[in-house]
Design a protein around this motif. Structure first.
Motif, PDB file in Angstrom:
ATOM      1  N   MET A 268       0.714  -1.335   0.053  1.00 37.13           N
ATOM      2  CA  MET A 268       0.037   0.140  -0.027  1.00 37.13           C
ATOM      3  C   MET A 268       0.973   1.388   0.073  1.00 37.13           C
ATOM      4  O   MET A 268       2.022   1.211   0.545  1.00 37.13           O
ATOM      5  CB  MET A 268      -0.807  -0.084   1.393  1.00 37.13           C
ATOM      6  N   ASN A 269       0.462   2.514  -0.506  1.00 37.83           N
ATOM      7  CA  ASN A 269       1.010   3.628  -0.454  1.00 37.83           C
ATOM      8  C   ASN A 269       0.166   4.725  -0.158  1.00 37.83           C
ATOM      9  O   ASN A 269       0.530   5.738  -0.359  1.00 37.83           O
ATOM     10  CB  ASN A 269       1.849   3.824  -1.777  1.00 37.83           C
ATOM     11  N   PHE A 270      -1.126   4.444   0.323  1.00 39.08           N
ATOM     12  CA  PHE A 270      -2.120   5.581   0.458  1.00 39.08           C
ATOM     13  C   PHE A 270      -2.936   5.067   1.631  1.00 39.08           C
ATOM     14  O   PHE A 270      -3.256   4.092   1.674  1.00 39.08           O
ATOM     15  CB  PHE A 270      -2.970   5.592  -0.869  1.00 39.08           C
ATOM     16  N   PHE A 271      -3.101   6.036   2.601  1.00 48.50           N
ATOM     17  CA  PHE A 271      -3.638   5.796   3.906  1.00 48.50           C
ATOM     18  C   PHE A 271      -4.780   6.393   4.233  1.00 48.50           C
ATOM     19  O   PHE A 271      -4.405   7.979   4.530  1.00 48.50           O
ATOM     20  CB  PHE A 271      -2.652   5.494   5.011  1.00 48.50           C
ATOM     21  N   ASN A 272      -6.087   6.021   4.425  1.00 48.61           N
ATOM     22  CA  ASN A 272      -7.103   6.884   4.808  1.00 48.61           C
ATOM     23  C   ASN A 272      -6.942   6.922   6.420  1.00 48.61           C
ATOM     24  O   ASN A 272      -6.722   5.728   6.995  1.00 48.61           O
ATOM     25  CB  ASN A 272      -8.515   5.988   4.510  1.00 48.61           C
ATOM     26  N   VAL A 273      -6.991   8.040   6.937  1.00 52.09           N
ATOM     27  CA  VAL A 273      -7.324   8.103   8.552  1.00 52.09           C
ATOM     28  C   VAL A 273      -8.217   7.159   9.139  1.00 52.09           C
ATOM     29  O   VAL A 273      -7.623   6.737  10.217  1.00 52.09           O
ATOM     30  CB  VAL A 273      -7.458   9.497   8.673  1.00 52.09           C
TER      31      VAL A 273
ATOM     32  N   PRO B  25      -1.056  13.130  20.452  1.00 51.35           N
ATOM     33  CA  PRO B  25      -0.288  13.792  19.678  1.00 51.35           C
ATOM     34  C   PRO B  25       0.680  12.419  19.060  1.00 51.35           C
ATOM     35  O   PRO B  25       1.348  12.541  18.093  1.00 51.35           O
ATOM     36  CB  PRO B  25       0.887  14.380  20.760  1.00 51.35           C
ATOM     37  N   SER B  26       0.537  11.162  19.599  1.00 52.26           N
ATOM     38  CA  SER B  26       1.386   9.999  18.940  1.00 52.26           C
ATOM     39  C   SER B  26       0.425   9.190  18.181  1.00 52.26           C
ATOM     40  O   SER B  26       1.159   8.175  17.504  1.00 52.26           O
ATOM     41  CB  SER B  26       1.744   9.046  20.284  1.00 52.26           C
ATOM     42  N   ALA B  27      -0.641   9.716  17.637  1.00 48.83           N
ATOM     43  CA  ALA B  27      -1.408   8.893  16.695  1.00 48.83           C
ATOM     44  C   ALA B  27      -0.439   8.842  15.259  1.00 48.83           C
ATOM     45  O   ALA B  27       0.167  10.034  15.038  1.00 48.83           O
ATOM     46  CB  ALA B  27      -2.702   9.477  16.431  1.00 48.83           C
ATOM     47  N   GLU B  28      -0.938   7.987  14.505  1.00 44.63           N
ATOM     48  CA  GLU B  28      -0.165   7.711  13.246  1.00 44.63           C
ATOM     49  C   GLU B  28      -0.579   8.960  12.608  1.00 44.63           C
ATOM     50  O   GLU B  28       0.378   9.267  11.652  1.00 44.63           O
ATOM     51  CB  GLU B  28      -0.667   6.489  12.417  1.00 44.63           C
ATOM     52  N   LYS B  29      -1.544   9.448  12.178  1.00 42.03           N
ATOM     53  CA  LYS B  29      -2.165  10.501  11.391  1.00 42.03           C
ATOM     54  C   LYS B  29      -0.883  11.564  11.404  1.00 42.03           C
ATOM     55  O   LYS B  29      -0.815  12.527  10.353  1.00 42.03           O
ATOM     56  CB  LYS B  29      -3.510  10.963  11.714  1.00 42.03           C
ATOM     57  N   TYR B  30      -0.443  11.743  12.638  1.00 36.85           N
ATOM     58  CA  TYR B  30       0.540  13.053  12.624  1.00 36.85           C
ATOM     59  C   TYR B  30       1.858  12.598  12.086  1.00 36.85           C
ATOM     60  O   TYR B  30       2.850  13.867  12.178  1.00 36.85           O
ATOM     61  CB  TYR B  30       0.612  13.456  14.111  1.00 36.85           C
ATOM     62  N   SER B  31       2.309  11.430  11.607  1.00 33.72           N
ATOM     63  CA  SER B  31       3.475  11.262  11.182  1.00 33.72           C
ATOM     64  C   SER B  31       3.403  10.737   9.643  1.00 33.72           C
ATOM     65  O   SER B  31       4.579  10.543   9.151  1.00 33.72           O
ATOM     66  CB  SER B  31       4.171  10.119  12.094  1.00 33.72           C
ATOM     67  N   VAL B  32       2.409  10.662   9.112  1.00 37.70           N
ATOM     68  CA  VAL B  32       2.113  10.395   7.865  1.00 37.70           C
ATOM     69  C   VAL B  32       2.318  11.357   6.897  1.00 37.70           C
ATOM     70  O   VAL B  32       1.671  12.361   7.096  1.00 37.70           O
ATOM     71  CB  VAL B  32       0.937   9.459   7.584  1.00 37.70           C
ATOM     72  N   PRO B  33       3.209  11.446   5.786  1.00 43.79           N
ATOM     73  CA  PRO B  33       3.477  12.435   5.071  1.00 43.79           C
ATOM     74  C   PRO B  33       2.174  12.909   4.265  1.00 43.79           C
ATOM     75  O   PRO B  33       1.172  12.123   3.959  1.00 43.79           O
ATOM     76  CB  PRO B  33       4.429  11.947   4.141  1.00 43.79           C
ATOM     77  N   ASN B  34       1.892  14.015   3.960  1.00 47.34           N
ATOM     78  CA  ASN B  34       0.515  14.319   3.344  1.00 47.34           C
ATOM     79  C   ASN B  34       0.468  13.981   1.818  1.00 47.34           C
ATOM     80  O   ASN B  34      -0.594  13.993   1.285  1.00 47.34           O
ATOM     81  CB  ASN B  34       0.519  16.026   3.542  1.00 47.34           C
ATOM     82  N   THR B  35       1.409  13.550   1.309  1.00 50.51           N
ATOM     83  CA  THR B  35       1.563  12.823  -0.056  1.00 50.51           C
ATOM     84  C   THR B  35       1.000  11.481  -0.115  1.00 50.51           C
ATOM     85  O   THR B  35       0.470  10.731  -1.015  1.00 50.51           O
ATOM     86  CB  THR B  35       2.833  13.017  -0.629  1.00 50.51           C
ATOM     87  N   GLU B  36       0.908  11.097   1.268  1.00 51.12           N
ATOM     88  CA  GLU B  36       0.554   9.614   1.321  1.00 51.12           C
ATOM     89  C   GLU B  36      -0.994   9.365   2.204  1.00 51.12           C
ATOM     90  O   GLU B  36      -1.510   8.407   2.269  1.00 51.12           O
ATOM     91  CB  GLU B  36       1.505   8.717   2.133  1.00 51.12           C
ATOM     92  N   GLY B  37      -1.239  10.506   2.848  1.00 47.87           N
ATOM     93  CA  GLY B  37      -2.625  10.457   3.562  1.00 47.87           C
ATOM     94  C   GLY B  37      -3.725  10.858   3.027  1.00 47.87           C
ATOM     95  O   GLY B  37      -3.799  11.714   1.882  1.00 47.87           O
ATOM     96  N   PHE B  38      -4.923  10.276   3.239  1.00 49.88           N
ATOM     97  CA  PHE B  38      -6.341  10.541   2.735  1.00 49.88           C
ATOM     98  C   PHE B  38      -7.397  10.647   3.690  1.00 49.88           C
ATOM     99  O   PHE B  38      -7.483  10.061   4.681  1.00 49.88           O
ATOM    100  CB  PHE B  38      -6.472   9.367   1.698  1.00 49.88           C
ATOM    101  N   TYR B  39      -8.155  11.679   3.427  1.00 55.99           N
ATOM    102  CA  TYR B  39      -9.088  12.064   4.407  1.00 55.99           C
ATOM    103  C   TYR B  39     -10.654  11.597   3.671  1.00 55.99           C
ATOM    104  O   TYR B  39     -10.698  12.593   2.751  1.00 55.99           O
ATOM    105  CB  TYR B  39      -9.045  13.301   4.995  1.00 55.99           C
TER     106      TYR B  39
ATOM    107  N   ASP C 265      -5.057  17.775  10.969  1.00 48.61           N
ATOM    108  CA  ASP C 265      -5.091  16.867   9.864  1.00 48.61           C
ATOM    109  C   ASP C 265      -3.857  16.863   8.899  1.00 48.61           C
ATOM    110  O   ASP C 265      -3.950  17.289   7.841  1.00 48.61           O
ATOM    111  CB  ASP C 265      -6.386  16.944   9.032  1.00 48.61           C
ATOM    112  N   PRO C 266      -2.373  16.675   9.417  1.00 42.38           N
ATOM    113  CA  PRO C 266      -1.354  17.165   8.698  1.00 42.38           C
ATOM    114  C   PRO C 266      -1.350  16.146   7.743  1.00 42.38           C
ATOM    115  O   PRO C 266      -0.498  16.411   6.656  1.00 42.38           O
ATOM    116  CB  PRO C 266      -0.266  17.351   9.809  1.00 42.38           C
ATOM    117  N   TYR C 267      -1.693  14.833   7.794  1.00 43.43           N
ATOM    118  CA  TYR C 267      -1.683  13.645   6.902  1.00 43.43           C
ATOM    119  C   TYR C 267      -2.369  14.051   5.332  1.00 43.43           C
ATOM    120  O   TYR C 267      -2.000  13.382   4.556  1.00 43.43           O
ATOM    121  CB  TYR C 267      -2.089  12.621   7.405  1.00 43.43           C
ATOM    122  N   ALA C 268      -3.508  14.591   5.685  1.00 40.89           N
ATOM    123  CA  ALA C 268      -4.610  14.864   4.581  1.00 40.89           C
ATOM    124  C   ALA C 268      -4.298  15.814   3.307  1.00 40.89           C
ATOM    125  O   ALA C 268      -4.779  16.832   3.206  1.00 40.89           O
ATOM    126  CB  ALA C 268      -5.707  15.159   5.328  1.00 40.89           C
ATOM    127  N   GLY C 269      -3.196  15.158   2.750  1.00 36.12           N
ATOM    128  CA  GLY C 269      -2.905  15.873   1.218  1.00 36.12           C
ATOM    129  C   GLY C 269      -3.914  15.718   0.299  1.00 36.12           C
ATOM    130  O   GLY C 269      -3.734  16.311  -0.678  1.00 36.12           O
TER     131      GLY C 269
END
Length: 675
Positions: free
Chosen positions: A120-125, A135-149, A190-194
Motif C-alpha cells: 500500500m502507498n495511500f492511507f485513509n485516516v 499527539p502520538s497517533a499515526e496521522k501526525y507522522s504520515v506525509p501528506n502525499t500519502e494520507g487521505f481523508y 489533519d497534517p496527513y491529509a494531502g
C-alpha cells in the motif's frame, strides 16, 4: 528470488526457445542491477510463467515470438484469516507513487510502515492506528502525499446536513463551512491529509420528495422564506427575490433549477475554503462519480454529468461584485462562483459499486434454502457447503473486464466533453454487493444477505447480517484494469472502502465476528498488485491504446471498439448476449524493440477458452499482431518483446491450461507454489 524479480521490472527480458524434439523448452534471460544475467526456465512447460532459475542459456537458443506472464501462487486462507504478506511485497519492491493503493482493512492493527511493506502507498485516516486525539497517533507522522481523508457529510455539514443546507442563505452556510472544514495537509489536526474526498449524501438534491423522510429531512415548513439564487427560477416564480418554501414546492421545475444553482454555489464555497486553509499541494476529489451505474453503449454520446446540470451563479446574492468576475463577498471573504464541482475537483472519485450477481435457483436453494424465494420444493435446501468459496464457484461469471473498462471510458467521455480534458480517477469499491436485493435468479431479484449461520446478526450497531461479498475474480480484475488504464498518469488509484463498519482492530476479537468467513476478495487485491508489480517501471513512458483492433475468434475483419460496446448494456447480469472480448494494449519504445503489454477478458465460464488476434491501429508496431488466448472470465495480462526488424509477424500468447492453478470464482494462480 524477490530481489531478482525487482530487477526484472527494470531491465530487458529476452524470450528464447530451444527445440529438442519433441518438446519445446523456453527460457527468459534478464539482467540484474549489477549487469549480471539471470536465466529462467518456463515452468510448467508452455504456461507462460518463468519461475525456475538455471545457470546457462542453451547455446542453440533462438528468439521466440511468445509472451510471458506473471502469476504468483495464492495459497488460500481459511475463515477469518488474512495473509497478503504471502506475495512477498516488501521494501525492495518498486511501486509508482502516481497510482494510489488504499485498503481500509487493517484487521491486524498494523502500522503504516508495515502496510507499506504489503504494497500500500495511500492511507485513509480511518485505518490508521492510535487514538486520534493523541499527539502520538499515526496521522501526525504520515506525509501528506500519502494520507487521505474521506470526510463524511456529518463532519462537513453537521447541523446543516440535508434540508437546512439548501434552505439557508449562502452566507450562513459559508460561515459554518469555514469552521467545519479543517486545515488539510498542514500542521494541525489533519497534517496527513494531502488528499480529501467530500462524501455528500443527504444534501445532493432539493426536491419535495425529500421532505418528511426523517433524519435530515423533516416535514417541510411551507412558510419558511427562501431567498432565491437562480435568476431563471426567480423569473419563473414571478420575479420575486424571496418566496415561501411552499411556492417552490409547488413548482418542481423552478425548484430543480434553484436547487441546482444553490448546490453549485455551495460546492464552490466548499472547494475554495478547503484550498485556502489547506496545503498548497492539496488534491480534492468531489465524493462521487460523474457517471452513475453500469456502463451503457449510450454513454458514448451521453455527456450529462451526475448533479452537474446547473452552474454556480452569484448574481442575486448580497455582496455580488458586478464586474464580470463572478465574485461575491460573504462575511468579509471573497469567492469566485463559477462552474460546478466537476470543473473544480483535481481528480475524480470513481464511486461505482457493482450491485448484482446471478445464480441458478438450484444453487440458491441448496445454499440459502427458501430465504427470499417462495418455492424451493424439489431442491435439497441448504445441502451445499456453507462457505464462500463454494458460493463464489456457483455465482455466474460476468464480463468483468468490459464492465470496468467501460465504466472508465464513460467517465472520461464526460470529462472530455465538459471540461475539455481528462483527469485521474481514484476508483472506489467495497468488497460486497451493497443493494438489499443483489441476487438475481432467472432475472428476478431477491432479498440478499450472507447465508452462513455464523454471520447471522453479527453486524455492529443494528444486529444485521452482512451482505454477500464479491467473488475474488472481481476484485482481482478491478485492480488489474484500473492499474493498466492508469499507466503513470497522476490522480489514479484504487481505494477500498471499509466493510462491516470497522477499518482496523483485532480480527480475532468477538467484536469483529462479522468477518468470520473467507476474506479472499481482500487478499486478491494484493495478488493482483503482485502480479502487476513487474510492470511498474514499464508504465512510465508507455503509450496506451484504449481500443486496439481485434479479430474476434481469429477470423474475419479487425475492428476497434470500446469497453461500452464489449459490455453491451449487461447491467451487471451474467448475460453475454451481444458481448465481445475486451482488450487494452500498452507499448513502450525500448530502442531495438518494443515492449508490449496486452490485457484482455471475456464473459465465459471458468474453464472456457477464447482466442482472438489483437493489433495496434494504423500499422503501429510495424503491423505485428498478437494471438491471445483467454481462459476463464478474469483479467489476463501478457508481456511481449517485439523486435523492430519484425514486420507483420504473429506473436502468440496461447499457454496451455494449468488446471491445478484454477479455481472457479478466482483469477490468477490459485494454490501453493508446488502446484
Amino acid at each position: 528470488m524477490r530481489k531478482i524479480l525487482n530487477f526484472l521490472t527494470v531491465y530487458l527480458l529476452v524470450l528464447a526457445s530451444v527445440l529438442p524434439a519433441p518438446a519445446q523448452v523456453r527460457y527468459k534471460a534478464a539482467k540484474r542491477a549489477d549487469g549480471s544475467q539471470v536465466i529462467y526456465k518456463e515452468h510448467p512447460p508452455n504456461s507462460g510463467v518463468f519461475s525456475t532459475t538455471v545457470s546457462v542459456l542453451p547455446s542453440d537458443a533462438a528468439r521466440a515470438r511468445v509472451a510471458g506472464r506473471v502469476l504468483l501462487p495464492y495459497a488460500l486462507e481459511g475463515q477469518r484469516q488474512y495473509n497478503p504478506d504471502q506475495f512477498g511485497l516488501g521494501n525492495n519492491k518498486y511501486f509508482s507513487e502516481t497510482f494510489k493503493f488504499s485498503v481500509d482493512f487493517n484487521m491486524g492493527n498494523l502500522t503504516v510502515a508495515q502496510r507499506k511493506r504489503q504494497g500500500m502507498n495511500f492511507f485513509n485516516v480511518w485505518s490508521m492506528i492510535g487514538d486520534p486525539s493523541s499527539p502520538s497517533a499515526e496521522k501526525y507522522s504520515v506525509p501528506n502525499t500519502e494520507g487521505f481523508y474521506y470526510m463524511t457529510e456529518s463532519a462537513l455539514h453537521g447541523a446543516y446536513e440535508g434540508a437546512r443546507y439548501f434552505e439557508s442563505n449562502l452566507e450562513v452556510v459559508e460561515a459554518y463551512l469555514i469552521n467545519s472544514i479543517p486545515s488539510l495537509g498542514v500542521p494541525g489536526s489533519d497534517p496527513y491529509a494531502g488528499t480529501v474526498a467530500f462524501n455528500i449524501e443527504s444534501s445532493n438534491d432539493w426536491k419535495a420528495a425529500n421532505y418528511g423522510n426523517g433524519g435530515h429531512w423533516p416535514p417541510a415548513d411551507g412558510n419558511k422564506p427562501i431567498r432565491l439564487e437562480s435568476p431563471t427560477a426567480k423569473s419563473m416564480l414571478g420575479g420575486n427575490a424571496t418566496v415561501s418554501l411552499s411556492t417552490l414546492l409547488g413548482n418542481p421545475g423552478a425548484m430543480e433549477i434553484e436547487g441546482g444553482v444553490r448546490r453549485s454555489n455551495r460546492l464552490c464555497i466548499m472547494f475554495a475554503i478547503a484550498r485556502q486553509k489547506g496545503a498548497t499541494n492539496l488534491k480534492i476529489y468531489y465524493g462521487s462519480s460523474n457517471k452513475q451505474g453500469y456502463p451503457k453503449t449510450s454513454d458514448a454520446t451521453d455527456y450529462g454529468q451526475f448533479l452537474g446540470q446547473y452552474n454556480a451563479d452569484p448574481s442575486l446574492i448580497p455582496g455580488f461584485i458586478n464586474d464580470g468576475s463572478n465574485r461575491v463577498v460573504l462575511n468579509g471573504h471573497t469567492y469566485k462562483l463559477q462552474g460546478n464541482q466537476w470543473d473544480l475537483e483535481d481528480h475524480m472519485l470513481g464511486y461505482f459499486y457493482p450491485g448484482r450477481f446471478d445464480i441458478s435457483k438450484k444453487d440458491w436453494c441448496e445454499i440459502w434454502g427458501n430465504f427470499g424465494v417462495t418455492d424451493c420444493s424439489g431442491y435439497n435446501q441448504k445441502s451445499a457447503p456453507q462457505n464462500y468459496p463454494y458460493l463464489w464457484s456457483k455465482t455466474k461469471p460476468v464480463h468483468y473486464v468490459a464492465e470496468e473498462k467501460g465504466y472508465y471510458q464513460a467517465c472520461r467521455i464526460k470529462m472530455k466533453q465538459n471540461q475539455g480534458k481528462y483527469r485521474g480517477i481514484l476508483r472506489m469499491i467495497e468488497t460486497f454487493y451493497e443493494p438489499d436485493i443483489a441476487a438475481y435468479i432467472d432475472g428476478v431479484g431477491v432479498p440478499t444477505r450472507a447465508p452462513f449461520s455464523q454471520l447471522f446478526g453479527t453486524l455492529p450497531f443494528n444486529n444485521d447480517t452482512p451482505k454477500v461479498w464479491f467473488q475474488p475474480v472481481r476484485t482481482y480484475t478491478i485492480y488489474c484494469v484500473g492499474r493498466f488504464f492508469a499507466g503513470n498518469d497522476p490522480g489514479w488509484g484504487l481505494h477500498v472502502f471499509i466493510s462491516n463498519e470497522y477499518a482496523h482492530g483485532d480480527l480475532n476479537s468477538h467484536e469483529f465476528r462479522a468477518y468470520n468467513h473467507e476474506l479472499h476478495p481482500y487478499t486478491t487485491l494484493f495478488q493482483a498488485r503482485a502480479d502487476m508489480q513487474p510492470y511498474e517501471v514499464f508504465f512510465n513512458g508507455s503509450t496506451l491504446v484504449e481500443d486496439p483492433e481485434v479479430q474476434i475468434g481469429g477470423s474475419g475483419n479487425f475492428e476497434a471498439y470500446t469497453g461500452l460496446v464489449a459490455y453491451n448494456n449487461a447491467e451487471g447480469s451474467s448475460s453475454s448476449a451481444g458481448q465481445k472480448p475486451c482488450y487494452m494494449l500498452r507499448y513502450k519504445d525500448m530502442g531495438t524493440y518494443w515492449r508490449v503489454l496486452i490485457l484482455g477478458g471475456y464473459n465465459q465460464d471458468w474453464t472456457a477458452e477464447h482466442t482472438d488476434v489483437v493489433r495496434a491501429p494504423n500499422g503501429l508496431l510495424n503491423g505485428n499482431s498478437f494471438e491471445i488466448k483467454l481462459r476463464g472470465p478474469g483479467a489476463q495480462i501478457y508481456d511481449f518483446y517485439v523486435k523492430k526488424t519484425d514486420n507483420n509477424q504473429r506473436y502468440k500468447a496461447t499457454p496451455t491450461a494449468q488446471t491445478l492453478w484454477e479455481k472457479a470464482g478466482y483469477s490468477g494462480r490459485v494454490g501453493s507454489a508446488q502446484n
